[in-house]
Scaffold this motif. Structure first.
Motif, PDB file in Angstrom:
ATOM      1  N   PHE A 121       0.832  -1.203   0.000  1.00  0.00           N
ATOM      2  CA  PHE A 121       0.000   0.000   0.000  1.00  0.00           C
ATOM      3  C   PHE A 121       0.870   1.258   0.000  1.00  0.00           C
ATOM      4  CE2 PHE A 121      -2.552   3.217   2.280  1.00  0.00           C
ATOM      5  CZ  PHE A 121      -3.591   3.328   1.365  1.00  0.00           C
ATOM      6  N   ALA A 122       1.934   1.255   0.789  1.00  0.00           N
ATOM      7  CA  ALA A 122       2.839   2.413   0.819  1.00  0.00           C
ATOM      8  C   ALA A 122       3.518   2.596  -0.533  1.00  0.00           C
ATOM      9  CB  ALA A 122       3.880   2.231   1.922  1.00  0.00           C
ATOM     10  N   ALA A 123       3.896   1.501  -1.186  1.00  0.00           N
ATOM     11  CA  ALA A 123       4.530   1.600  -2.498  1.00  0.00           C
ATOM     12  C   ALA A 123       3.566   2.183  -3.529  1.00  0.00           C
ATOM     13  CB  ALA A 123       5.025   0.229  -2.947  1.00  0.00           C
ATOM     14  N   VAL A 124       2.308   1.782  -3.461  1.00  0.00           N
ATOM     15  CA  VAL A 124       1.303   2.332  -4.386  1.00  0.00           C
ATOM     16  C   VAL A 124       1.116   3.819  -4.133  1.00  0.00           C
ATOM     17  CG1 VAL A 124      -1.169   2.272  -4.942  1.00  0.00           C
ATOM     18  CG2 VAL A 124       0.127   0.155  -4.798  1.00  0.00           C
ATOM     19  N   LEU A 125       1.111   4.231  -2.876  1.00  0.00           N
ATOM     20  CA  LEU A 125       0.988   5.663  -2.562  1.00  0.00           C
ATOM     21  C   LEU A 125       2.181   6.455  -3.091  1.00  0.00           C
ATOM     22  CD1 LEU A 125      -0.445   5.740   1.061  1.00  0.00           C
ATOM     23  CD2 LEU A 125      -1.576   6.402  -1.046  1.00  0.00           C
ATOM     24  N   ILE A 126       3.374   5.909  -2.943  1.00  0.00           N
ATOM     25  CA  ILE A 126       4.569   6.604  -3.434  1.00  0.00           C
ATOM     26  C   ILE A 126       4.544   6.705  -4.951  1.00  0.00           C
ATOM     27  CG2 ILE A 126       7.077   6.390  -3.652  1.00  0.00           C
ATOM     28  CD1 ILE A 126       7.061   5.305  -0.766  1.00  0.00           C
ATOM     29  N   MET A 127       4.151   5.622  -5.623  1.00  0.00           N
ATOM     30  CA  MET A 127       4.062   5.670  -7.089  1.00  0.00           C
ATOM     31  C   MET A 127       3.013   6.684  -7.539  1.00  0.00           C
ATOM     32  SD  MET A 127       4.571   1.792  -8.458  1.00  0.00           S
ATOM     33  CE  MET A 127       3.589   0.939  -7.246  1.00  0.00           C
ATOM     34  N   GLY A 128       1.900   6.739  -6.842  1.00  0.00           N
ATOM     35  CA  GLY A 128       0.873   7.720  -7.177  1.00  0.00           C
ATOM     36  C   GLY A 128       1.373   9.142  -6.980  1.00  0.00           C
ATOM     37  N   ALA A 129       2.112   9.373  -5.907  1.00  0.00           N
ATOM     38  CA  ALA A 129       2.672  10.714  -5.667  1.00  0.00           C
ATOM     39  C   ALA A 129       3.672  11.080  -6.756  1.00  0.00           C
ATOM     40  CB  ALA A 129       3.329  10.773  -4.291  1.00  0.00           C
ATOM     41  N   CYS A 130       4.482  10.115  -7.187  1.00  0.00           N
ATOM     42  CA  CYS A 130       5.452  10.388  -8.259  1.00  0.00           C
ATOM     43  C   CYS A 130       4.749  10.682  -9.583  1.00  0.00           C
ATOM     44  CB  CYS A 130       6.403   9.209  -8.419  1.00  0.00           C
ATOM     45  SG  CYS A 130       7.558   9.037  -7.051  1.00  0.00           S
ATOM     46  N   LEU A 131       3.695   9.929  -9.881  1.00  0.00           N
ATOM     47  CA  LEU A 131       2.942  10.197 -11.113  1.00  0.00           C
ATOM     48  C   LEU A 131       2.283  11.575 -11.066  1.00  0.00           C
ATOM     49  CD1 LEU A 131       1.250   6.761 -11.830  1.00  0.00           C
ATOM     50  CD2 LEU A 131       2.950   7.930 -13.226  1.00  0.00           C
ATOM     51  N   PHE A 132       1.716  11.920  -9.923  1.00  0.00           N
ATOM     52  CA  PHE A 132       1.117  13.237  -9.778  1.00  0.00           C
ATOM     53  C   PHE A 132       2.166  14.333  -9.965  1.00  0.00           C
ATOM     54  CE2 PHE A 132       0.138  16.889  -7.042  1.00  0.00           C
ATOM     55  CZ  PHE A 132      -1.033  17.309  -7.651  1.00  0.00           C
ATOM     56  N   ALA A 133       3.329  14.154  -9.354  1.00  0.00           N
ATOM     57  CA  ALA A 133       4.390  15.155  -9.495  1.00  0.00           C
ATOM     58  C   ALA A 133       4.858  15.256 -10.939  1.00  0.00           C
ATOM     59  CB  ALA A 133       5.556  14.800  -8.582  1.00  0.00           C
ATOM     60  N   ASP A 134       4.931  14.130 -11.651  1.00  0.00           N
ATOM     61  CA  ASP A 134       5.345  14.153 -13.044  1.00  0.00           C
ATOM     62  C   ASP A 134       4.324  14.888 -13.908  1.00  0.00           C
ATOM     63  OD1 ASP A 134       6.970  13.467 -15.286  1.00  0.00           O
ATOM     64  OD2 ASP A 134       5.478  11.923 -15.784  1.00  0.00           O
ATOM     65  N   TYR A 135       3.040  14.580 -13.710  1.00  0.00           N
ATOM     66  CA  TYR A 135       2.016  15.282 -14.493  1.00  0.00           C
ATOM     67  C   TYR A 135       1.964  16.768 -14.157  1.00  0.00           C
ATOM     68  CZ  TYR A 135       0.206  10.833 -16.171  1.00  0.00           C
ATOM     69  OH  TYR A 135       0.062   9.617 -16.764  1.00  0.00           O
ATOM     70  N   TYR A 136       2.104  17.098 -12.907  1.00  0.00           N
ATOM     71  CA  TYR A 136       2.105  18.501 -12.493  1.00  0.00           C
ATOM     72  C   TYR A 136       3.304  19.227 -13.095  1.00  0.00           C
ATOM     73  CZ  TYR A 136       2.119  22.648  -9.543  1.00  0.00           C
ATOM     74  OH  TYR A 136       2.124  23.934  -9.103  1.00  0.00           O
ATOM     75  N   SER A 137       4.462  18.582 -13.054  1.00  0.00           N
ATOM     76  CA  SER A 137       5.672  19.190 -13.600  1.00  0.00           C
ATOM     77  C   SER A 137       5.571  19.349 -15.111  1.00  0.00           C
ATOM     78  CB  SER A 137       6.888  18.338 -13.245  1.00  0.00           C
ATOM     79  OG  SER A 137       8.041  18.832 -13.876  1.00  0.00           O
ATOM     80  N   SER A 138       5.036  18.355 -15.799  1.00  0.00           N
ATOM     81  CA  SER A 138       4.936  18.452 -17.258  1.00  0.00           C
ATOM     82  C   SER A 138       3.898  19.488 -17.677  1.00  0.00           C
ATOM     83  CB  SER A 138       4.604  17.086 -17.858  1.00  0.00           C
ATOM     84  OG  SER A 138       3.325  16.664 -17.448  1.00  0.00           O
ATOM     85  N   ALA A 139       2.907  19.740 -16.851  1.00  0.00           N
ATOM     86  CA  ALA A 139       1.904  20.757 -17.179  1.00  0.00           C
ATOM     87  C   ALA A 139       2.458  22.164 -17.011  1.00  0.00           C
ATOM     88  CB  ALA A 139       0.671  20.572 -16.299  1.00  0.00           C
ATOM     89  N   HIS A 140       3.411  22.341 -16.104  1.00  0.00           N
ATOM     90  CA  HIS A 140       3.962  23.666 -15.839  1.00  0.00           C
ATOM     91  C   HIS A 140       5.357  23.870 -16.416  1.00  0.00           C
ATOM     92  CE1 HIS A 140       0.707  23.411 -12.912  1.00  0.00           C
ATOM     93  NE2 HIS A 140       0.685  24.730 -12.967  1.00  0.00           N
TER      94      HIS A 140
END
Length: 101
Positions: free
Chosen positions: A57-76
């Motif tokens: 569960f912690a690994a899934v949360l970390i992967m989700g946070a990384c994906l969110f950061a990647d999408y946020y970074s690519s949008a800006h």
């Protein structure tokens, strides 16, 4: 056995007086409990197996946070990940040669 016989048997058992315990019964029970073996401690693999659902569960949360950061970074950010990786590898790999390209 039919129901009538079974009911009769239970009725007779209810009227029967229970056997009396001996005077040292409690002491013998407590001594048997104290003598009893304790459960073996859990091995490292058992503990890891019990912990695995939480780790997953912690690994899934970390992967989700990384994906969110990647999408946020690519949008800006105008450049793509490929360009950023090429620039980073160029700076780190060729910096030792003094080339800087």
């Amino acid at each position: 056995m039919n129901d009538r016989k079974l009911k009769r048997l239970f009725e007779l058992a209810r009227t029967e007086t229970p056997p009396a315990a001996s005077g040292s019964f409690e002491m013998r029970v407590l001594a048997a409990v104290r003598r009893g073996q304790r459960a073996a401690p859990l091995t490292w693999w058992d503990q890891l197996g019990a912990l695995f659902p939480r780790l997953a569960f912690a690994a899934v949360l970390i992967m989700g946070a990384c994906l969110f950061a990647d999408y946020y970074s690519s949008a800006h950010h105008d450049s793509s990940f490929t360009e950023d990786a090429a620039q980073f590898s160029g700076q780190t790999l060729f910096a030792a040669n003094g080339d800087g390209s």
